[in-house]
Design a protein around this motif. Structure first.
Motif, PDB file in Angstrom:
ATOM      1  N   LEU A   1       0.818  -1.220   0.000  1.00  0.00           N
ATOM      2  CA  LEU A   1       0.000   0.000   0.000  1.00  0.00           C
ATOM      3  C   LEU A   1       0.849   1.266   0.000  1.00  0.00           C
ATOM      4  CD1 LEU A   1      -2.681  -1.142   2.626  1.00  0.00           C
ATOM      5  CD2 LEU A   1      -2.990  -0.941   0.144  1.00  0.00           C
ATOM      6  N   GLY A   2       2.151   1.105   0.115  1.00  0.00           N
ATOM      7  CA  GLY A   2       3.050   2.259   0.078  1.00  0.00           C
ATOM      8  C   GLY A   2       3.326   2.886   1.431  1.00  0.00           C
ATOM      9  N   TRP A   3       2.873   2.258   2.498  1.00  0.00           N
ATOM     10  CA  TRP A   3       3.002   2.873   3.811  1.00  0.00           C
ATOM     11  C   TRP A   3       4.418   2.814   4.374  1.00  0.00           C
ATOM     12  CZ3 TRP A   3      -2.020   0.743   6.652  1.00  0.00           C
ATOM     13  CH2 TRP A   3      -3.146   1.182   5.938  1.00  0.00           C
ATOM     14  N   GLU A   4       5.271   1.964   3.790  1.00  0.00           N
ATOM     15  CA  GLU A   4       6.665   1.877   4.236  1.00  0.00           C
ATOM     16  C   GLU A   4       7.618   2.466   3.201  1.00  0.00           C
ATOM     17  OE1 GLU A   4       8.372   0.799   6.925  1.00  0.00           O
ATOM     18  OE2 GLU A   4       6.603   0.336   8.129  1.00  0.00           O
ATOM     19  N   ALA A   5       7.072   3.245   2.264  1.00  0.00           N
ATOM     20  CA  ALA A   5       7.895   3.734   1.150  1.00  0.00           C
ATOM     21  C   ALA A   5       9.084   4.561   1.627  1.00  0.00           C
ATOM     22  CB  ALA A   5       7.035   4.563   0.201  1.00  0.00           C
ATOM     23  N   ASN A   6       8.942   5.256   2.734  1.00  0.00           N
ATOM     24  CA  ASN A   6      10.011   6.146   3.195  1.00  0.00           C
ATOM     25  C   ASN A   6      11.085   5.428   3.995  1.00  0.00           C
ATOM     26  OD1 ASN A   6      11.106   8.863   3.557  1.00  0.00           O
ATOM     27  ND2 ASN A   6      10.523   8.631   5.703  1.00  0.00           N
ATOM     28  N   PHE A   7      10.854   4.167   4.348  1.00  0.00           N
ATOM     29  CA  PHE A   7      11.853   3.485   5.178  1.00  0.00           C
ATOM     30  C   PHE A   7      12.090   2.045   4.700  1.00  0.00           C
ATOM     31  CE2 PHE A   7      13.015   1.247   9.218  1.00  0.00           C
ATOM     32  CZ  PHE A   7      14.299   1.737   9.264  1.00  0.00           C
ATOM     33  N   ALA A   8      11.270   1.096   5.182  1.00  0.00           N
ATOM     34  CA  ALA A   8      11.530  -0.306   4.849  1.00  0.00           C
ATOM     35  C   ALA A   8      11.334  -0.586   3.362  1.00  0.00           C
ATOM     36  CB  ALA A   8      10.639  -1.217   5.688  1.00  0.00           C
ATOM     37  N   GLY A   9      10.521   0.218   2.695  1.00  0.00           N
ATOM     38  CA  GLY A   9      10.363   0.078   1.253  1.00  0.00           C
ATOM     39  C   GLY A   9       8.995  -0.426   0.853  1.00  0.00           C
ATOM     40  N   THR A  10       8.798  -0.565  -0.439  1.00  0.00           N
ATOM     41  CA  THR A  10       7.539  -1.101  -0.950  1.00  0.00           C
ATOM     42  C   THR A  10       7.785  -2.554  -1.349  1.00  0.00           C
ATOM     43  OG1 THR A  10       8.010  -0.184  -3.144  1.00  0.00           O
ATOM     44  CG2 THR A  10       6.717   1.188  -1.651  1.00  0.00           C
TER      45      THR A  10
ATOM     46  N   ILE B   1       1.820  -2.146  14.290  1.00  0.00           N
ATOM     47  CA  ILE B   1       1.816  -2.074  12.825  1.00  0.00           C
ATOM     48  C   ILE B   1       1.829  -3.497  12.280  1.00  0.00           C
ATOM     49  CG2 ILE B   1       2.923   0.186  12.680  1.00  0.00           C
ATOM     50  CD1 ILE B   1       5.583  -1.224  12.148  1.00  0.00           C
TER      51      ILE B   1
ATOM     52  N   GLN C   1      14.854  -2.526  -1.623  1.00  0.00           N
ATOM     53  CA  GLN C   1      13.666  -2.022  -0.919  1.00  0.00           C
ATOM     54  C   GLN C   1      12.353  -2.479  -1.530  1.00  0.00           C
ATOM     55  OE1 GLN C   1      15.610  -0.215  -2.823  1.00  0.00           O
ATOM     56  NE2 GLN C   1      14.446   1.272  -4.002  1.00  0.00           N
ATOM     57  N   GLN C   2      12.426  -3.143  -2.692  1.00  0.00           N
ATOM     58  CA  GLN C   2      11.209  -3.760  -3.238  1.00  0.00           C
ATOM     59  C   GLN C   2      11.325  -5.274  -3.273  1.00  0.00           C
ATOM     60  OE1 GLN C   2      10.503  -1.494  -6.964  1.00  0.00           O
ATOM     61  NE2 GLN C   2       8.660  -0.731  -5.928  1.00  0.00           N
TER      62      GLN C   2
ATOM     63  N   GLY D   1       9.259   0.169  10.211  1.00  0.00           N
ATOM     64  CA  GLY D   1       8.462   1.243  10.806  1.00  0.00           C
ATOM     65  C   GLY D   1       9.287   2.453  11.207  1.00  0.00           C
ATOM     66  N   GLN D   2       8.596   3.558  11.372  1.00  0.00           N
ATOM     67  CA  GLN D   2       9.193   4.799  11.883  1.00  0.00           C
ATOM     68  C   GLN D   2       8.287   5.367  12.960  1.00  0.00           C
ATOM     69  OE1 GLN D   2       9.628   6.631   7.880  1.00  0.00           O
ATOM     70  NE2 GLN D   2      11.738   7.031   8.472  1.00  0.00           N
TER      71      GLN D   2
END
Lengths: 445, 522
Positions: free
Chosen positions: B294-303, B391, B431-432, B491-492
């Protein structure tokens, strides 16, 4: 929960008075944090945790034991001290035991900002809102994290040492992606002063890179001239100095800094002559904690000077055994930069790659500090002095020891953040590096 | 090290922020009715202040960490951490706050604080979060366990650690480290839908490593133990032959120094389950997390490459590949009675993620299923401490054994030119979750169906779907091993989760192997 210096001093005195052990060390720390987290241009999980902790280490001769908890009441403190004493009594003697330090002199901390401490959740949301609106308007997907925190720590020993440090920290990272999933850009940094953070500029950088990195071309892996932006440099330098610069490991033969036949490479030219890295807790750009480990004052320390390996972290026991001075680990790091702008680096590159940052770095071989990891959020091909196109990400297999022997040019040293190198404040330059090993292509965006 | 889908094992990660001893005492004295009263207070305040959903978690973590280096005890530390968190959903926006003091005053304060955070974040709420209809449970669940590690005398545990190092040193190790970490996790969960759940579980996490040094050449080599962390009691420690492994580790580390360096190229790989569990974690566990999709980890763990359009369509691997998610598995680090959203695993035997090679299910927390047209969470929420937001985190994700009889030797038999890999070395994935590189602890040549001598400098690279489709051999139930990690990061702010992965040995054809020796350093 934050204690003032006077409150912390009073607390540690109360604990030390309760101690029946031959010697005792008390550490107290606490923090109050707020964060807003966003993804797909909207808020996801937002919170405000706080904590406080007390750790007591009691020693009988060379026996030690620790217990953790926290309470300011006399009864609870007595229970904590007793628990640590009981643990110590059951422990065998540690021949490497070192008694707690006595009084030390500390420089005042430089990493506290009242602005940061006073920042609210609404202010965090307000700072991010224009970036998310811009992303929405540009048909981009922004995800990010904006966190502020205030923390304190203190250490006191039965031999008279007391140190107190209070600081604030800010972490902001932002990723923008194109809706087709072929472009991704990132910006991130840390600071101790929230008012110095340029959230709109970081958002603009991430969005610009997302747009410019979309629809990348596949390029063959190999050894490339690379321009590493500060986040990428921060990760490699942070891992090298923070994790590998250990005197004992070098002396014992299990480090890159071990000399063939025995001993360490201390004092020898191990890196390129244009490389100088030091830590200074009073540094204006990246102020660090004022004490390290067991209460030793954090002082300005040269780790690499003009390519020469100047210092390795050295614990008090190993220092005594080897008749050296102890060298506490860094609480901040600065790599001295140069004057070459990124634009000039691009101009002087016939064929190379501009790399935004790295991801998932792991050590492959401790003997050579060979690391593997991946590029992320923007890799661009440079041809004949110009960026010509975005390219797919790469996996790298490279050693920072080797890399720091191949630095062609450096930009000014700036505060930087890498996801892979932990939370230590770092100031590093953009680097132009020759023959960086990119071993395979990644399909990830 | 931050930003890592599976963090390196550092003792500090095992110890959560130590909380107020008054709170510990208070929580210890809290009986169930008292916990219920605090929960009711939080949930009522949350509702009165506009929360459409709220939950309250009161947790107690007891920890012990013992570490021996060579012949000395380096660390003996105990800790207890108690606190609670209130999570609220206000007009479709989440907020949470936490405190180490489980008192009425603090519960009211934290609940108001959580509401304030949610309201402050509402201007950023482009789309409101909506939850599925949640089921209410009133229950207590305790992880089955024979020997409580916290009741074992500490000197017995210290003696065990020192004896492990002694065995390694006697067998030729120059350096040896052994550690035990134990965690008892007690959670009380209450939600605005009426759930009141208590549960307790324990983790036992041994680690060993030996190092040998050749001063003449300046080379050194290490061998880490193959013993996995488990959701078990001290009986797990008693049942593992650490002394034999320590001695063997020293011999094998010495052998590494003289082993043949691998020639890079394409090889058939037989991956031991002591190694393969981590490949499963990285290349199957993480890609099939719905929050990534869903893109919720795009800024850290990745998609992830497993986008929702691939659900039910992607041929993830060969027909032999069956991956099951199961939080009821005995010994699993992710095993629970209820997840941290209050979703039940009682009587649940898990769900397939990959069935006969086809990608068929995501892992989900509450508020996610409806976004891909499904009805409810499948119980994959976790918060790593009382101060953390639950999460989506990984359940125990395991490769199912071959229903047909197949031994490790059977897998070797059909390999002309290959490598057998045991244990985990370095690991890294993009990250993907396409491109990965894994090392190991031990590498052996396979020549014409037979196991040969030791190799060194081995790492393999691959791309997830291509790799799993190259699997053509799988061990049977008799070869099953439960590996795992206590500290998977996501997570962040970053949270670390314990998770297990069952595996059997598997054979993969024509995988890219590289030589990791660098001759330009030292």
């Amino acid at each position: 929960m934050i204690l003032s210096e006077a409150e912390a001093r009073d607390l540690t005195k109360r604990i030390l008075r309760l101690s029946q052990a031959e010697s005792c060390t008390v550490s107290v720390s606490g923090e109050e944090r707020r964060h807003v987290r966003v993804a797909q241009n909207m808020a996801t999980t937002n919170g405000s945790p706080s904590s406080i902790s007390i750790s007591v280490t009691s020693n009988y001769g060379k026996k030690s034991g620790s217990a953790s908890g926290s309470d300011l009441s006399d009864d609870a403190l007595a229970e904590l001290v007793t628990a640590s004493e009981n643990t110590a009594k059951l422990a065998p003697e540690n021949p490497e035991f070192m008694p707690p330090l006595g009084p030390q002199k500390y420089a005042p901390g430089a990493g506290f900002s009242p602005v940061t401490q006073a920042t609210t959740s609404s202010q965090l949301a307000s700072a991010l809102q224009p970036v998310l609106q811009q992303a929405q308007a540009k048909n981009l997907q922004a995800s990010g994290f904006l966190e502020i925190g205030t923390s304190f720590s203190c250490i006191a020993t039965s031999n008279g040492l007391f140190a107190y440090d209070q600081s604030t920290d800010v972490l902001h990272t932002i990723t923008a992606r194109t809706p087709d999933g072929t472009g991704s850009g990132w910006a991130g940094t840390t600071h101790h002063d929230f008012s110095k953070l340029d959230v709109p500029a970081m958002g603009a950088t991430a969005m610009d890179k997302a747009v410019k990195s979309q629809k990348p071309t596949r390029l063959a892996p190999g050894k490339y001239t690379v321009i590493l932006e500060p986040s990428a440099v921060a990760d490699l330098v942070g891992i090298l100095i923070g994790g590998e610069f250990d005197q004992r490991a070098a002396d014992e033969g299990r480090s890159f800094a071990t000399k063939k036949g025995g001993g360490s490479l201390l004092g020898e030219t191990v890196f390129g002559k244009n490389v100088t890295i030091f830590s200074d807790p009073a540094d204006a750009v990246v102020p660090g904690g004022i004490y390290s480990d067991d209460g030793q004052p954090a002082v300005r320390t040269a780790w690499i000077e003009d390519g020469v390996l100047k210092n390795l972290q050295c614990g008090r026991y190993w220092a005594q055994k080897t008749k050296k001075q102890p060298v506490p680990g860094p609480t901040t790091l600065t790599m001295v930069g140069g004057t070459t702008s990124t634009a000039d680096m691009i101009k002087q590159t016939k064929k190379g790659l501009l790399i935004t940052r790295f991801w998932y770095i792991r050590e492959v071989d401790p003997q050579t500090v060979l690391l593997t990891g991946l590029t992320r959020d923007g890799v661009f091909l440079i041809e004949h002095g110009e960026i010509t196109q975005p390219v797919w990400n790469f996996r790298f297999n490279e050693s920072p020891v080797a890399m720091l022997n191949k630095v062609i040019a450096m930009g000014p040293s700036v505060r930087a953040y890498g996801d892979e190198s932990g939370g230590m404040p770092l100031s590093v330059p953009t680097l132009l590096v020759d023959e960086f090993t990119l071993s395979s292509v990644s399909d990830a965006v | 090290m931050g930003g890592c889908a599976c963090a390196t094992l550092l003792p500090s990660t095992l110890f959560l922020g130590m909380s107020d001893a008054r709170a510990i005492e208070a929580a210890d004295k809290l009986d169930l009715p008292a916990k219920m009263r605090l929960a009711d207070m939080a949930l009522n305040v949350a509702k009165a202040q506009g929360a459409s959903y709220a939950d309250f978690r009161l947790c107690r973590y007891q920890t012990e960490y013992l570490e021996a280096k060579e012949h000395r005890l380096q660390t003996s530390a105990t800790g207890t951490s108690v606190g609670f968190a209130v999570r609220v959903l206000v007009d479709g926006t989440w907020g949470y706050a936490s405190s180490p003091l489980a008192t009425e005053v603090e519960v009211k304060k934290a609940t108001a604080h959580a509401i304030e955070v949610a309201k402050a974040s509402q201007p950023l709420q482009l789309r409101k979060f909506e939850l599925e209809t949640l089921t209410s449970y009133q229950d207590r669940w305790d992880m089955p366990m024979k020997n409580d590690p916290f009741l074992v005398p500490v000197d017995e545990k210290i003696d065990k650690l020192l004896s492990i190092n002694e065995a390694a040193m006697k067998a030729g190790a120059d350096y040896a480290t052994a550690s035990f970490a134990f965690v008892r996790e007690e959670k009380f969960f209450a939600s605005s839908v009426g759930s009141r759940i208590q549960q307790t579980r324990v983790r036992t996490m041994p680690e060993t490593e030996v190092t040998v040094v050749d001063k003449a050449t300046g080379k050194f080599a290490s061998r880490a133990g193959l013993c996995a962390p488990r959701g078990s009691g001290y009986d797990y420690i008693l049942g593992y032959n650490f002394l034999a492994e320590a001695a063997k580790s020293a011999e094998q580390a010495r052998e590494k120094l003289k082993a043949k360096s691998i020639a890079p190229g394409q090889y058939d790989l037989v991956l031991d389950p002591t190694h393969l569990w981590l490949t499963i974690h990285e290349s199957v566990g993480h890609p099939t997390e719905l929050d990534r999709a869903l893109g919720w980890e795009a800024n850290f763990a990745g998609t992830t490459f497993c986008t929702p359009d691939k659900l039910g369509k992607l041929k993830y691997g060969s027909h032999l590949m069956n991956i099951v998610a199961d939080r009821s598995q005995e010994g699993g680090l992710s095993t629970v009675g209820y997840d941290d959203d209050g979703v039940s695993w009682i009587g649940n035997e898990g769900f397939p993620i990959v069935k006969d090679g086809l990608f068929v299910n995501y892992q989900m927390a509450i508020g996610q299923a409806q976004l891909i047209g499904q009805k409810t969470s499948n119980g994959c929420a976790f918060a790593d401490g009382w101060g953390s937001f639950p999460i989506q985190r990984m359940p125990n994700v395991s490769l199912q054994p071959n229903p047909k009889k197949c031994s490790l030797e059977d897998l070797f038999a059909d390999v002309k030119h290959g490598i057998y890999i045991m244990g985990n070395g370095s690991w890294s994935i993009d990250q993907q979750r396409h491109n990965f590189q894994f090392g190991g602890q031990l590498f052996y040549e396979i020549k014409n169906g037979k196991l040969g001598g030791m190799l060194r400098d081995v790492a393999y690279q691959g791309s997830t779907v291509e790799f799993w489709n190259a699997m053509d051999g799988l061990g049977d139930q008799s070869t099953y091993f439960l590996g795992g990690a206590p500290n998977c990061g996501k997570g962040q702010p970053e949270q670390v989760a314990p998770v297990s992965h069952g595996a059997v040995p598997a054979r993969f054809r024509q995988i890219n192997v590289l030589n990791t020796e660098r001759k330009d350093v030292a």
